[in-house]
Scaffold this motif. Structure first.
Motif, PDB file in Angstrom:
ATOM      1  N   ARG A   1       0.838  -1.215   0.000  1.00 21.76           N
ATOM      2  CA  ARG A   1       0.000   0.000   0.000  1.00 21.76           C
ATOM      3  C   ARG A   1       0.865   1.253   0.000  1.00 21.76           C
ATOM      4  NH1 ARG A   1      -2.830  -3.096   4.090  1.00 21.76           N
ATOM      5  NH2 ARG A   1      -4.715  -4.032   3.195  1.00 21.76           N
ATOM      6  N   SER A   2       1.928   1.231   0.779  1.00 19.54           N
ATOM      7  CA  SER A   2       2.831   2.381   0.839  1.00 19.54           C
ATOM      8  C   SER A   2       3.504   2.616  -0.506  1.00 19.54           C
ATOM      9  CB  SER A   2       3.886   2.157   1.922  1.00 19.54           C
ATOM     10  OG  SER A   2       4.809   3.218   1.963  1.00 19.54           O
ATOM     11  N   THR A   3       3.905   1.513  -1.167  1.00 18.05           N
ATOM     12  CA  THR A   3       4.530   1.621  -2.479  1.00 18.05           C
ATOM     13  C   THR A   3       3.578   2.252  -3.480  1.00 18.05           C
ATOM     14  OG1 THR A   3       5.976  -0.285  -2.099  1.00 18.05           O
ATOM     15  CG2 THR A   3       5.537   0.317  -4.392  1.00 18.05           C
ATOM     16  N   VAL A   4       2.336   1.783  -3.492  1.00 19.63           N
ATOM     17  CA  VAL A   4       1.330   2.319  -4.424  1.00 19.63           C
ATOM     18  C   VAL A   4       1.076   3.793  -4.139  1.00 19.63           C
ATOM     19  CG1 VAL A   4      -1.106   2.213  -5.087  1.00 19.63           C
ATOM     20  CG2 VAL A   4       0.231   0.102  -4.849  1.00 19.63           C
ATOM     21  N   ASP A   5       0.937   4.145  -2.870  1.00 17.07           N
ATOM     22  CA  ASP A   5       0.670   5.537  -2.501  1.00 17.07           C
ATOM     23  C   ASP A   5       1.847   6.457  -2.832  1.00 17.07           C
ATOM     24  OD1 ASP A   5      -1.779   4.757  -1.545  1.00 17.07           O
ATOM     25  OD2 ASP A   5      -1.155   4.695   0.560  1.00 17.07           O
ATOM     26  N   SER A   6       3.066   5.909  -2.786  1.00 16.93           N
ATOM     27  CA  SER A   6       4.265   6.716  -3.022  1.00 16.93           C
ATOM     28  C   SER A   6       4.602   6.861  -4.497  1.00 16.93           C
ATOM     29  CB  SER A   6       5.467   6.092  -2.300  1.00 16.93           C
ATOM     30  OG  SER A   6       5.242   6.028  -0.915  1.00 16.93           O
ATOM     31  N   LEU A   7       3.941   6.066  -5.332  1.00 13.44           N
ATOM     32  CA  LEU A   7       4.280   6.060  -6.752  1.00 13.44           C
ATOM     33  C   LEU A   7       3.569   7.210  -7.459  1.00 13.44           C
ATOM     34  CD1 LEU A   7       6.077   4.249  -8.517  1.00 13.44           C
ATOM     35  CD2 LEU A   7       4.023   3.046  -9.222  1.00 13.44           C
ATOM     36  N   VAL A   8       4.060   8.404  -7.220  1.00 12.05           N
ATOM     37  CA  VAL A   8       3.513   9.607  -7.841  1.00 12.05           C
ATOM     38  C   VAL A   8       4.260   9.872  -9.141  1.00 12.05           C
ATOM     39  CG1 VAL A   8       3.107  12.075  -7.577  1.00 12.05           C
ATOM     40  CG2 VAL A   8       2.911  10.550  -5.598  1.00 12.05           C
ATOM     41  N   LEU A   9       3.514   9.917 -10.234  1.00 13.79           N
ATOM     42  CA  LEU A   9       4.144  10.052 -11.547  1.00 13.79           C
ATOM     43  C   LEU A   9       4.038  11.488 -12.063  1.00 13.79           C
ATOM     44  CD1 LEU A   9       2.752   6.802 -13.207  1.00 13.79           C
ATOM     45  CD2 LEU A   9       4.903   7.115 -11.988  1.00 13.79           C
ATOM     46  N   THR A  10       5.166  12.015 -12.489  1.00 14.28           N
ATOM     47  CA  THR A  10       5.166  13.332 -13.123  1.00 14.28           C
ATOM     48  C   THR A  10       5.365  13.200 -14.624  1.00 14.28           C
ATOM     49  OG1 THR A  10       7.552  13.519 -12.727  1.00 14.28           O
ATOM     50  CG2 THR A  10       6.072  14.429 -11.055  1.00 14.28           C
ATOM     51  N   ASP A  11       5.531  11.958 -15.081  1.00  9.71           N
ATOM     52  CA  ASP A  11       5.669  11.679 -16.510  1.00  9.71           C
ATOM     53  C   ASP A  11       4.731  10.535 -16.865  1.00  9.71           C
ATOM     54  OD1 ASP A  11       6.898   9.724 -15.089  1.00  9.71           O
ATOM     55  OD2 ASP A  11       8.836   9.842 -16.104  1.00  9.71           O
ATOM     56  N   ASP A  12       4.821  10.031 -18.087  1.00  7.25           N
ATOM     57  CA  ASP A  12       3.967   8.933 -18.525  1.00  7.25           C
ATOM     58  C   ASP A  12       4.870   7.820 -19.058  1.00  7.25           C
ATOM     59  OD1 ASP A  12       1.782   7.443 -19.188  1.00  7.25           O
ATOM     60  OD2 ASP A  12       1.412   8.468 -21.093  1.00  7.25           O
ATOM     61  N   PRO A  13       5.515   7.061 -18.150  1.00  7.96           N
ATOM     62  CA  PRO A  13       6.505   6.088 -18.593  1.00  7.96           C
ATOM     63  C   PRO A  13       5.869   4.844 -19.202  1.00  7.96           C
ATOM     64  CG  PRO A  13       6.161   5.883 -16.253  1.00  7.96           C
ATOM     65  CD  PRO A  13       5.342   7.056 -16.708  1.00  7.96           C
ATOM     66  N   PRO A  14       6.614   4.088 -20.016  1.00  8.37           N
ATOM     67  CA  PRO A  14       6.141   2.780 -20.463  1.00  8.37           C
ATOM     68  C   PRO A  14       5.899   1.878 -19.259  1.00  8.37           C
ATOM     69  CG  PRO A  14       8.125   3.449 -21.657  1.00  8.37           C
ATOM     70  CD  PRO A  14       7.948   4.414 -20.532  1.00  8.37           C
ATOM     71  N   PHE A  15       5.084   0.832 -19.451  1.00  7.65           N
ATOM     72  CA  PHE A  15       4.716   0.024 -18.295  1.00  7.65           C
ATOM     73  C   PHE A  15       5.917  -0.641 -17.638  1.00  7.65           C
ATOM     74  CE2 PHE A  15       3.447  -3.790 -16.054  1.00  7.65           C
ATOM     75  CZ  PHE A  15       2.528  -3.246 -15.170  1.00  7.65           C
ATOM     76  N   ASP A  16       6.905  -1.097 -18.413  1.00 10.02           N
ATOM     77  CA  ASP A  16       8.036  -1.772 -17.790  1.00 10.02           C
ATOM     78  C   ASP A  16       8.828  -0.829 -16.881  1.00 10.02           C
ATOM     79  OD1 ASP A  16       8.948  -0.335 -19.987  1.00 10.02           O
ATOM     80  OD2 ASP A  16      10.592  -1.719 -20.397  1.00 10.02           O
ATOM     81  N   VAL A  17       8.867   0.445 -17.244  1.00 12.70           N
ATOM     82  CA  VAL A  17       9.538   1.434 -16.392  1.00 12.70           C
ATOM     83  C   VAL A  17       8.729   1.654 -15.113  1.00 12.70           C
ATOM     84  CG1 VAL A  17      10.302   3.835 -16.218  1.00 12.70           C
ATOM     85  CG2 VAL A  17      10.635   2.556 -18.357  1.00 12.70           C
ATOM     86  N   LEU A  18       7.422   1.778 -15.261  1.00  7.93           N
ATOM     87  CA  LEU A  18       6.533   1.936 -14.107  1.00  7.93           C
ATOM     88  C   LEU A  18       6.645   0.721 -13.180  1.00  7.93           C
ATOM     89  CD1 LEU A  18       4.173   3.362 -12.640  1.00  7.93           C
ATOM     90  CD2 LEU A  18       2.626   2.178 -14.199  1.00  7.93           C
ATOM     91  N   ALA A  19       6.637  -0.475 -13.781  1.00 10.76           N
ATOM     92  CA  ALA A  19       6.726  -1.708 -12.994  1.00 10.76           C
ATOM     93  C   ALA A  19       8.036  -1.773 -12.232  1.00 10.76           C
ATOM     94  CB  ALA A  19       6.576  -2.926 -13.904  1.00 10.76           C
ATOM     95  N   ARG A  20       9.127  -1.378 -12.889  1.00  8.37           N
ATOM     96  CA  ARG A  20      10.430  -1.423 -12.216  1.00  8.37           C
ATOM     97  C   ARG A  20      10.465  -0.463 -11.023  1.00  8.37           C
ATOM     98  NH1 ARG A  20      15.162  -3.551 -12.924  1.00  8.37           N
ATOM     99  NH2 ARG A  20      14.521  -4.434 -14.921  1.00  8.37           N
ATOM    100  N   ARG A  21       9.936   0.731 -11.206  1.00 12.58           N
ATOM    101  CA  ARG A  21       9.908   1.683 -10.086  1.00 12.58           C
ATOM    102  C   ARG A  21       9.169   1.090  -8.892  1.00 12.58           C
ATOM    103  NH1 ARG A  21       8.201   7.441 -12.922  1.00 12.58           N
ATOM    104  NH2 ARG A  21       9.849   7.502 -14.510  1.00 12.58           N
ATOM    105  N   ALA A  22       7.992   0.520  -9.170  1.00 14.65           N
ATOM    106  CA  ALA A  22       7.174  -0.029  -8.093  1.00 14.65           C
ATOM    107  C   ALA A  22       7.849  -1.237  -7.443  1.00 14.65           C
ATOM    108  CB  ALA A  22       5.803  -0.418  -8.627  1.00 14.65           C
ATOM    109  N   LEU A  23       8.389  -2.127  -8.254  1.00 14.08           N
ATOM    110  CA  LEU A  23       8.981  -3.352  -7.716  1.00 14.08           C
ATOM    111  C   LEU A  23      10.279  -3.082  -6.973  1.00 14.08           C
ATOM    112  CD1 LEU A  23       8.151  -5.724 -10.689  1.00 14.08           C
ATOM    113  CD2 LEU A  23       7.323  -5.968  -8.336  1.00 14.08           C
TER     114      LEU A  23
END
Length: 209
Positions: free
Chosen positions: A75-97
């Protein structure tokens, strides 16, 4: 006074849970005795049985305790994942993981204890049903969080959510155990594998996207 007793009981219970972890890791659940766990925690058998009905009860309490922390981390990871850009999904997934794996227990003791608990549940009729019920609830809880996190970002899982999370959980468990066997840091290898797997399990929410 009752709140003080309740707090003291809660602390005793957690101390026994924490003490069981390295004992299970090094001896296995079946070979670990209540006496050894009590000695590691600095308590008597009386303290143990005033908090747990049996060693099986302690096993489920240990899993529940760790699961609560993992769910809070997700939950903390999801709440902290504030995006200021629109990255491809693999980039988004890597940040979260990367954020998630960094917060998880990857030390040798927990990895071995978790594997031993799973093996014990597979062997012992006395624990199997409770372990299965715990696992089903846990997968459903993680699935709900992931689905809710993906939808606002325009993604969906291509499999039923619980099945997808079960696959990811299996890959994570294998990855951390493999890291212990290879004497490697858990993070990078496991994250790489999970990014590839999660990317295969997720698609744009709109078919024409």
């Amino acid at each position: 006074m009752s709140s003080l007793i309740s707090q003291r009981r809660s602390l005793t219970r957690e101390r026994l849970i924490r003490a069981a972890l390295p004992v299970f890791a090094e001896k296995g659940v079946a070979a670990a005795s209540v006496e050894e766990i009590c000695e590691a925690a600095g308590f008597t058998r009386g303290a143990f049985y005033s908090n747990f009905e049996s060693k099986d009860d302690l096993c489920i309490a240990l899993l529940e305790w760790q699961c609560e922390q993992s769910l809070a981390d997700v939950r903390s990871t999801v709440d902290s994942l504030v995006l200021t850009d629109d990255p491809p999904f693999d980039v988004l997934a890597r940040r979260a993981l990367e954020m998630f794996t960094a917060s998880q227990w990857s030390d040798r003791a927990w990895v071995l204890a978790e594997a031993e608990l799973r093996l014990y549940a597979a062997r012992e009729d006395s624990l199997r049903a409770a372990y299965r019920e715990f696992e089903d609830r846990t997968l459903a809880a993680f699935a709900d969080i992931i689905v809710e996190a993906l939808a606002p970002r325009g993604y969906r899982l291509v499999l039923p959510a619980v099945e997808a999370i079960a696959i990811l959980a299996g890959a994570y468990q294998h990855g951390v155990l493999e890291s212990v066997i290879r004497d490697e840091d858990t993070g990078e290898r496991t994250t790489d594998q999970l990014v590839l797997l999660l990317s295969a399990l997720v698609a744009p929410a709109r078919e024409d996207a």
